[in-house]
Design a protein around this motif. Structure first.
Motif, PDB file in Angstrom:
ATOM      1  N   ALA A 181       0.769  -1.293   0.004  1.00  0.00           N
ATOM      2  CA  ALA A 181      -0.139   0.223   0.001  1.00  0.00           C
ATOM      3  C   ALA A 181       0.902   1.285   0.112  1.00  0.00           C
ATOM      4  CB  ALA A 181      -1.032  -0.106   1.138  1.00  0.00           C
ATOM      5  N   PHE A 182       0.779   2.023  -1.193  1.00  0.00           N
ATOM      6  CA  PHE A 182       1.519   3.322  -0.800  1.00  0.00           C
ATOM      7  C   PHE A 182       0.821   4.419  -1.488  1.00  0.00           C
ATOM      8  CE2 PHE A 182       2.247   0.975  -4.963  1.00  0.00           C
ATOM      9  CZ  PHE A 182       2.033   2.003  -6.195  1.00  0.00           C
ATOM     10  N   LEU A 183       1.279   5.624  -1.280  1.00  0.00           N
ATOM     11  CA  LEU A 183       0.539   6.755  -1.891  1.00  0.00           C
ATOM     12  C   LEU A 183       1.611   7.812  -2.065  1.00  0.00           C
ATOM     13  CD1 LEU A 183      -0.118   8.915   0.550  1.00  0.00           C
ATOM     14  CD2 LEU A 183      -1.564   7.277   1.316  1.00  0.00           C
TER      15      LEU A 183
ATOM     16  N   LEU B  50      -0.016  15.555  -9.235  1.00  0.00           N
ATOM     17  CA  LEU B  50      -0.760  14.368  -9.445  1.00  0.00           C
ATOM     18  C   LEU B  50      -0.550  13.791  -8.109  1.00  0.00           C
ATOM     19  CD1 LEU B  50      -2.138  12.133 -11.502  1.00  0.00           C
ATOM     20  CD2 LEU B  50       0.240  11.356 -11.353  1.00  0.00           C
ATOM     21  N   GLN B  51      -1.688  12.942  -7.594  1.00  0.00           N
ATOM     22  CA  GLN B  51      -1.613  12.490  -6.582  1.00  0.00           C
ATOM     23  C   GLN B  51      -1.750  10.900  -6.959  1.00  0.00           C
ATOM     24  OE1 GLN B  51      -4.770  14.164  -3.962  1.00  0.00           O
ATOM     25  NE2 GLN B  51      -2.992  14.944  -2.824  1.00  0.00           N
ATOM     26  N   TYR B  52      -1.141  10.070  -6.286  1.00  0.00           N
ATOM     27  CA  TYR B  52      -1.234   8.717  -6.834  1.00  0.00           C
ATOM     28  C   TYR B  52      -1.094   7.676  -5.600  1.00  0.00           C
ATOM     29  CZ  TYR B  52       3.931   8.440  -5.864  1.00  0.00           C
ATOM     30  OH  TYR B  52       4.947   8.614  -5.109  1.00  0.00           O
ATOM     31  N   ALA B  53      -1.946   6.647  -5.874  1.00  0.00           N
ATOM     32  CA  ALA B  53      -2.029   5.527  -4.766  1.00  0.00           C
ATOM     33  C   ALA B  53      -2.180   4.065  -5.257  1.00  0.00           C
ATOM     34  CB  ALA B  53      -3.178   5.492  -3.984  1.00  0.00           C
ATOM     35  N   GLY B  54      -1.677   3.258  -4.776  1.00  0.00           N
ATOM     36  CA  GLY B  54      -1.696   1.708  -5.176  1.00  0.00           C
ATOM     37  C   GLY B  54      -1.078   0.760  -4.278  1.00  0.00           C
TER      38      GLY B  54
END
Length: 53
Positions: free
Chosen positions: A28-30, A45-49
């Motif tokens: 889990a990262f962001l 840009l915000q990212y998560a995954g």
């Protein structure tokens, strides 16, 4: 995760700077990446995954 100034560390001759800051791990990262020009944010840009499996 680590913070990375890539792909263009520091300001360019045109005054742009790229930063990317993230946290977490492969499960889990962001994070957020930004491009600034003369100190003003011109792109973000915000990212998560995370791991799927």
């Amino acid at each position: 995760m680590r913070s990375s100034p890539a792909p263009a560390p520091g300001p360019t001759p045109q005054g742009f700077r790229y930063t990317c800051r993230g946290e977490g791990n492969r499960d889990a990262f962001l994070g957020r990446e930004e491009i600034t020009a003369d100190g003003e944010v011109v792109y973000w840009l915000q990212y998560a995954g995370g791991f799927i499996g």
